[in-house]
Write a protein that holds these residues in place. Structure first.
Motif, mmCIF file in Angstrom:
data_model
loop_
_atom_site.group_PDB
_atom_site.id
_atom_site.type_symbol
_atom_site.label_atom_id
_atom_site.label_comp_id
_atom_site.label_asym_id
_atom_site.label_seq_id
_atom_site.Cartn_x
_atom_site.Cartn_y
_atom_site.Cartn_z
ATOM 1 N N VAL A 180 -15.769 6.491 3.964
ATOM 2 C CA VAL A 180 -16.248 7.106 2.720
ATOM 3 C C VAL A 180 -16.644 8.559 2.969
ATOM 4 N N CYS A 181 -17.356 8.831 4.057
ATOM 5 C CA CYS A 181 -17.743 10.213 4.380
ATOM 6 C C CYS A 181 -16.516 11.075 4.639
ATOM 7 N N TYR A 182 -15.565 10.547 5.392
ATOM 8 C CA TYR A 182 -14.348 11.292 5.731
ATOM 9 C C TYR A 182 -13.573 11.671 4.480
ATOM 10 N N SER A 183 -13.470 10.737 3.544
ATOM 11 C CA SER A 183 -12.737 11.011 2.307
ATOM 12 C C SER A 183 -13.510 11.957 1.389
ATOM 13 N N ALA A 184 -14.831 11.764 1.309
ATOM 14 C CA ALA A 184 -15.630 12.590 0.402
ATOM 15 C C ALA A 184 -15.572 14.061 0.782
ATOM 16 N N LEU A 185 -15.524 14.363 2.074
ATOM 17 C CA LEU A 185 -15.491 15.755 2.509
ATOM 18 C C LEU A 185 -14.164 16.425 2.183
ATOM 19 N N LYS B 190 -7.167 5.535 4.200
ATOM 20 C CA LYS B 190 -6.935 6.947 4.524
ATOM 21 C C LYS B 190 -7.384 7.266 5.942
ATOM 22 N N LEU B 191 -8.539 6.733 6.345
ATOM 23 C CA LEU B 191 -9.033 6.982 7.694
ATOM 24 C C LEU B 191 -8.100 6.375 8.733
ATOM 25 N N VAL B 192 -7.661 5.137 8.511
ATOM 26 C CA VAL B 192 -6.760 4.475 9.458
ATOM 27 C C VAL B 192 -5.408 5.173 9.487
ATOM 28 N N ASN B 193 -4.916 5.595 8.331
ATOM 29 C CA ASN B 193 -3.627 6.282 8.269
ATOM 30 C C ASN B 193 -3.661 7.590 9.055
ATOM 31 N N ASP B 194 -4.682 8.400 8.806
ATOM 32 C CA ASP B 194 -4.781 9.678 9.515
ATOM 33 C C ASP B 194 -5.035 9.467 11.007
ATOM 34 N N GLY B 195 -5.854 8.466 11.345
ATOM 35 C CA GLY B 195 -6.092 8.182 12.751
ATOM 36 C C GLY B 195 -4.843 7.703 13.466
ATOM 37 N N ASP C 190 1.369 -1.252 -19.543
ATOM 38 C CA ASP C 190 0.050 -0.821 -20.018
ATOM 39 C C ASP C 190 -1.057 -0.984 -18.972
ATOM 40 N N VAL C 191 -0.697 -1.220 -17.706
ATOM 41 C CA VAL C 191 -1.708 -1.406 -16.662
ATOM 42 C C VAL C 191 -1.468 -0.455 -15.497
ATOM 43 N N VAL C 192 -0.298 -0.516 -14.884
ATOM 44 C CA VAL C 192 -0.002 0.253 -13.678
ATOM 45 C C VAL C 192 1.341 0.932 -13.847
ATOM 46 N N ASP C 193 1.424 2.180 -13.418
ATOM 47 C CA ASP C 193 2.687 2.915 -13.382
ATOM 48 C C ASP C 193 2.570 3.957 -12.277
ATOM 49 N N PHE C 194 3.154 3.683 -11.122
ATOM 50 C CA PHE C 194 2.996 4.601 -9.999
ATOM 51 C C PHE C 194 4.316 4.773 -9.267
ATOM 52 N N LYS C 195 4.405 5.883 -8.552
ATOM 53 C CA LYS C 195 5.534 6.179 -7.693
ATOM 54 C C LYS C 195 5.002 6.935 -6.489
ATOM 55 N N ALA C 196 5.433 6.557 -5.294
ATOM 56 C CA ALA C 196 4.936 7.208 -4.081
ATOM 57 C C ALA C 196 5.975 7.089 -2.988
ATOM 58 N N ASN C 197 6.012 8.085 -2.109
ATOM 59 C CA ASN C 197 6.852 8.042 -0.919
ATOM 60 C C ASN C 197 5.977 7.587 0.242
ATOM 61 N N LEU C 198 6.228 6.398 0.749
ATOM 62 C CA LEU C 198 5.372 5.770 1.740
ATOM 63 C C LEU C 198 6.119 5.559 3.048
ATOM 64 N N THR C 199 5.363 5.605 4.127
ATOM 65 C CA THR C 199 5.884 5.247 5.438
ATOM 66 C C THR C 199 5.323 3.895 5.845
ATOM 67 N N LEU C 200 5.809 3.397 6.967
ATOM 68 C CA LEU C 200 5.305 2.126 7.476
ATOM 69 C C LEU C 200 3.821 2.232 7.804
ATOM 70 N N ILE C 201 3.401 3.388 8.311
ATOM 71 C CA ILE C 201 1.986 3.590 8.624
ATOM 72 C C ILE C 201 1.147 3.552 7.354
ATOM 73 N N ASN C 202 1.653 4.143 6.271
ATOM 74 C CA ASN C 202 0.927 4.097 4.999
ATOM 75 C C ASN C 202 0.721 2.671 4.529
ATOM 76 N N ALA C 203 1.783 1.873 4.600
ATOM 77 C CA ALA C 203 1.691 0.493 4.130
ATOM 78 C C ALA C 203 0.741 -0.331 4.988
ATOM 79 N N LEU C 204 0.839 -0.193 6.306
ATOM 80 C CA LEU C 204 -0.051 -0.952 7.193
ATOM 81 C C LEU C 204 -1.503 -0.517 7.023
ATOM 82 N N SER C 205 -1.718 0.777 6.795
ATOM 83 C CA SER C 205 -3.089 1.263 6.591
ATOM 84 C C SER C 205 -3.674 0.687 5.306
#
Length: 603
Positions: free
Chosen positions: A253-258, A128-133, A210-225
């Motif tokens: 961790v601090c950036y996300s927690a806030l 998250k920090l790398v993506n936003d940065g 029974d383990v993972v079920d997700f859907k997301a709209n991702l960009t190249l920056i999201n994947a690299l982050s």
């Protein structure tokens, strides 16, 4: 001791601490960085502002659909007064348990176990920090708006041109202010291609039975982050843990927690800080727990700062390198109040912009007299986050010549006052530590500095009542009916109504009865009955077309080009008949309003 002796002692202490001043400056800046960025990233529409003005619907075949940012709801975990009482007790129990384990089994084994235990949080936070940065940096390199020859231009990805916004037909082939360098056409084409690549979104679906079920709209920056987050945690756990990598994870961790936690009210936040103020004093001054655990645990629970090397007492040996430490609690806990202060500044800004007008409706007072009522008109919310590069490249234009979203600024008296109080508390901590040469509980000085600055500012500005009554808890006035129903469904599904943060975590982990009930509802027999009773014979084919894996699917993964038209159609169909596999997911491609939602027992 007279004044001369006092001045001599002070000068001597300053001379001894002078080599440490760069390290102290590094420490203060490192503490302020996640607080400042995390607080600003947590900003969303306050309850005193109306919904943003609706924009014209985009055409589905436009190539620049992906450039428009999606509006999301800022969901935060609200803390309650009960959490304020549980926090110090829980922290003391955990600290004592870690101290016992380190003394019994050694720090190496505990670091190995905790390293993988914290890996999930580390991957998410670093990503998250790398993506936003990265998005922050790209907004400067590839802005949407920029100024050329005193005129405002906006980039049009579909035409690969920047079009003048003053009504003229003038256009530029540059994707931004890089026209200054007079780049060749081939290089400009590469920049346009890069711009399209980093902003293009892909719908990613993954499923493991029974383990993972997700859907997301991702960009190249999201994947690299995400890959960077996985790589950093894997390197720290498998190769080495240099101090800068520990700090990177601590920042994240601090950036996300806030952004995911809120004290909800200033009273609750003050109560939490007061309890941990006492806990920190006990853990540092009266027990060896805090210092021992902090020195032995090499995990993202602290920031470390290299001190100047000291010569070894043994001739020929390399110099001794030591580090100073700052716990993440000394950043996150005051940071929660500082972030709340910034959101309160935004709340007060829009509260002052509200206007009142007489309503045709009337009310009857208890005395029987008929009194007119007043309607409150709220100003439409303009997002104050993002667009940093656009604001920079258009700063030369007057405010009237820029788009409204690039003029979104507001006064921040409470945020500035709390930041000043935090810096004063940090300087006091470092000064006392330098004089007495003993580890200091930072909250002993940070808590009074932050709370005194906040409440003192409210008293000085005559806004103590507004500050005391301010709350970020969900209320019916802040939610539309459908949003409120979704919140009620989520609360009913997870069984979290009327519980504090720790109570909800306890129920989530240990309440097996709800898990058994949900398993019974989702059992193959019941699923078959529902399917036979309500679905047509070709239900399996419909499930495959809708993207929902059928019961025979074990593993599936797909990546598709994001389509605004398809997303709009899917969001409408989901509202009518939501698929079972996606019912628990919040569709990121749906259009929802930008607002702060704090989940507390007051919801």
């Amino acid at each position: 001791m007279d004044f001369q002796q006092l001045a001599t002692a002070a000068s001597q202490h300053f001379a001894d601490a002078r080599p440490l001043l760069p390290m102290y400056l590094h420490l203060i800046i490192s503490a302020l960085f996640p607080i400042y960025t995390g607080a600003h990233a947590s900003l969303s529409r306050p309850s005193s502002a109306a919904k943003p003005a609706k924009t014209e619907q985009k055409t589905a075949d436009a190539e620049d659909d992906d450039e428009e940012e999606e509006e999301v709801v800022q969901k935060m975990e609200g803390l309650s007064p009960q959490d304020a009482l549980v926090f110090p007790v829980t922290a003391g129990i955990v600290l004592a348990g870690l101290y016992f384990l380190i003394k019994r089994y050694g720090a190496h084994l505990i670091n190995l176990i905790l390293g993988w235990y914290f890996s999930g949080v580390g991957v998410f936070s670093v990503a998250k920090l790398v993506n936003d940065g990265s998005n922050f940096a790209l907004s400067f390199l590839l802005p949407t708006y920029f100024v050329h020859k005193g005129k405002l231009f906006k980039t049009d990805a579909s035409k690969r041109k920047a079009v003048s916004q003053d009504g003229a037909a003038e256009a530029s082939s540059s994707p931004g202010p890089l026209w200054i360098t007079m780049l060749p056409n081939s290089f400009v084409d590469q920049i346009w291609s890069l711009r399209a690549a980093v902003r293009k979104r892909y719908t990613t679906k993954g499923y493991i039975h029974d383990v993972v079920d997700f859907k997301a709209n991702l960009t190249l920056i999201n994947a690299l982050s995400a890959l960077f987050g996985i790589g950093s945690v894997a390197y720290a756990n498998l190769v080495a843990k240099p101090w800068w990598l520990t700090n990177l994870q601590g920042f994240a961790v601090c950036y996300s927690a806030l952004q995911i936690m809120s004290p909800t009210t200033f009273a609750t936040g003050s109560l939490i800080l007061a309890g941990l103020f006492c806990y920190d004093i006990w853990a540092v001054f009266f027990t060896p727990l805090m210092v021992t655990v902090a020195k032995n645990l090499d995990q993202p629970i602290k920031l470390v700062f290299p001190r100047p090397d000291q010569p070894s007492a043994i001739p020929g040996e390399p110099p001794i390198r030591s580090f100073s430490m700052l716990g993440l609690g000394d950043i996150v806990l005051p940071g929660l109040m500082i972030g709340l202060a910034l959101r309160f500044d935004l709340y007060m800004f829009y509260l002052r912009k509200q206007t009142k007008r007489k309503s045709p409706e009337t009310t009857t007072s208890p005395s029987g007299t008929v009194e007119p009522t007043e309607d409150v008109e709220k100003a439409p919310y303009v997002s104050v986050t993002g667009n940093w590069g656009d604001r920079f490249w258009t700063s030369r234009l007057p405010a009237s010549a820029r788009p409204q979203k690039l003029n979104a600024s507001f006064p921040k008296p409470y945020f500035i006052a709390s930041m000043v109080g935090y810096v004063i508390g940090m300087l006091t901590t470092l000064g006392v530590m330098s004089v007495f040469q003993h580890a200091q509980p930072a909250l002993l000085y940070l808590v009074p500095g932050v709370l005194a600055s906040l409440w003192g500012t409210a008293v000085a500005r005559g806004e103590l009542k507004h500050m005391w009554e301010f709350s970020e808890a969900i209320t019916g006035e802040q939610l539309e009916e459908d949003e409120k129903q979704d919140a009620d469904k989520d609360a009913e599904k997870t069984g979290q109504d009327g519980q504090s943060l720790f109570g909800r975590l306890w129920s989530e982990i240990f309440d097996a009865s709800k898990d058994e009930a949900s398993k019974k509802d989702a059992s193959p027999s019941s699923a078959g009955k529902v399917k036979d009773a309500k679905q047509p014979p070709d239900a399996d084919a419909q499930d495959s077309k809708s993207g929902v894996p059928d019961t025979d699917t074990l593993i599936s993964f797909s990546i598709k080009r994001y389509s605004a038209r398809r997303a709009s159609f899917n969001s409408k169909s989901k509202a009518e008949t939501p698929p079972v596999a996606e019912r628990a997911q919040t569709p990121s491609d749906s259009s929802i309003d930008d607002a702060v939602l704090v989940e507390t027992d007051e919801a």
